[in-house]
Design an enzyme around this catalytic site. Sequence first.
Site, PDB file in Angstrom:
ATOM      1  N   THR A 111      16.999   0.810  -3.416  1.00  0.00           N
ATOM      2  CA  THR A 111      17.893   0.927  -4.667  1.00  0.00           C
ATOM      3  C   THR A 111      18.874  -0.507  -4.520  1.00  0.00           C
ATOM      4  OG1 THR A 111      18.075   2.951  -4.910  1.00  0.00           O
ATOM      5  CG2 THR A 111      19.986   1.850  -5.573  1.00  0.00           C
ATOM      6  N   GLY A 144      19.600   5.247  -0.386  1.00  0.00           N
ATOM      7  CA  GLY A 144      19.204   6.271   0.422  1.00  0.00           C
ATOM      8  C   GLY A 144      18.616   7.492  -0.107  1.00  0.00           C
ATOM      9  N   ASP A 172      19.942   9.694  -7.448  1.00  0.00           N
ATOM     10  CA  ASP A 172      21.442   9.545  -7.471  1.00  0.00           C
ATOM     11  C   ASP A 172      21.921   8.358  -8.285  1.00  0.00           C
ATOM     12  OD1 ASP A 172      20.394   8.009  -5.210  1.00  0.00           O
ATOM     13  OD2 ASP A 172      22.460   7.975  -4.412  1.00  0.00           O
ATOM     14  N   ARG A 180      11.547  12.807 -12.192  1.00  0.00           N
ATOM     15  CA  ARG A 180      12.689  12.692 -11.227  1.00  0.00           C
ATOM     16  C   ARG A 180      13.710  11.799 -11.652  1.00  0.00           C
ATOM     17  NH1 ARG A 180      14.717   8.998  -6.886  1.00  0.00           N
ATOM     18  NH2 ARG A 180      15.637  10.339  -5.368  1.00  0.00           N
TER      19      ARG A 180
END
Lengths: 292, 292
Positions: free
Chosen positions: B158, B210, B189, B186
């Site tokens: 990301t 992460g 975060d 999906r």
Amino acid sequence: MTRDTLDAAAIAAHRAGLAAALDAGRAVLADGGSAIDAVTVAVSALEDDPHFNAGRGAVFTYHGTNELDAAVMDGQTRRAGAVAGVTRTRNPVQLARTVMEAGPHVFLSGAGAEDFARDHGIAPVDPAWFATPERLRQLEELKAHPQAWFDADMKYGTVGAVARDAAGHVAAATSTGGLTGKRWGRIGDSPLIGAGTYADDRAGAVSCTGSGEQFIRAGAAHEICARMRLTGDSADRAARAVLGEIGAMGGVGGVIVVTPTGETSMAFTTPGMFRARADSTGAHEVAIFGDG
Amino acid sequence: MTRDTLDAAAIAAHRAGLAAALDAGRAVLADGGSAIDAVTVAVSALEDDPHFNAGRGAVFTYHGTNELDAAVMDGQTRRAGAVAGVTRTRNPVQLARTVMEAGPHVFLSGAGAEDFARDHGIAPVDPAWFATPERLRQLEELKAHPQAWFDADMKYGTVGAVARDAAGHVAAATSTGGLTGKRWGRIGDSPLIGAGTYADDRAGAVSCTGSGEQFIRAGAAHEICARMRLTGDSADRAARAVLGEIGAMGGVGGVIVVTPTGETSMAFTTPGMFRARADSTGAHEVAIFGDG
């Protein structure tokens, strides 16, 4: 939602649905079941009851569909599962639970979430299962009076449950059809872990309802847990502090909280909140307005 | 991501992309621009750079598409905008910004989010814009070695930015293609306010990268801000505490933090994290591994 806008029949139906969901969850706990099982059972009952905005009886989107969101979280492990925008799963909270138990991910959405359901043996239902004439009437009323767009839906709330089991673990579950007339694939706070739903044995379990955008911005459910864990706030003090922050942002709503020691809060800044509470001492409460 | 798996050309390309994004954001701030403008510009630059997993150069889903997530948050107002699963918007971070500025909602998803984009004058691009041969090769490699499913994608991170402007306001932005081979709609975060992205002038601005599922379960970005606000933790102490919690859950990753007083943290538990930092005193840093 005031005494003026709810007739006696609606009040009785909502009270009966709340009592049935409460009793279903209480029975799980009385049998020595887990908090996560209790909240899944209680929210499933509310999803199947057409009087509540979740599962059957969900509000309609702008395009005349029912698109459902749900989340669960287990305070013991802080494992969580959530789904957004499902249209063919009878009990979205059970799909969220399956996401938590069986999947590598926490949060699935749309048609993909329903592929996951099918892959895990959850049979789809006809989308007509969710549709009720009263919710369709509400959509038509909203489209006829677009200036009422945001005020009108505040009374069509999300459902949620929190529980503490005999082992002292807590869990939370939330399920909703979202806002009447929602557009653009809008996802509210309910399925967002930390916004509308959170559970942590170090603090408590929280489920939220209300103006979802402000609950997202405040990180409401996680903030209530963070205050309890980091400052020693009681559940009620933490809940009221966060509702105050949400009020300062222009939002209203309510939260339910339970802690591993059995402390509870059911706080709200709306005129009323359908709610119920029971424990192993025999306490049993079903209420709607501030005074009952 | 180690010195053994990155060749010199890849390192040089990533360093150049980081420096360009950093300089674009810094130029906004040097001109007296806002933190929210600086993070939007910096992340847009990384989205356009095919070396990073966001916008052009995003990883592929299991079904061979590029599905993009992004979020922005303004610490001054705690307004936020986010999108998930967009496939035709060149700069998802700019769409998230438009959601924040122009829409009644915080979080839009899928085709509906792109309807919102079109309604607000953001022209779609051909999905082929996002596709690069290297990312397609990675998907094929993953499908050929499914046991490596989760380990292999940790290096395809990301992108995010945090900024503090001359007025002392902070902002955060995050953008991603998610995980190589992701399925079932999906959502990770990155676009979740409080999980991968959060900003609050009372604490700081945070962007995370992460293993997204653990960052969601920890409410990572909000937790870092909550620790700073409620316990007086420094940015670095709060960041390391939350990465420790994520480690206990089996997750790894990194966070970038800036506070209204200009304190920063760039903490990670992976072997490396592409990162860069600059301020008005002339400090300027681009780094990958723990020692530079």
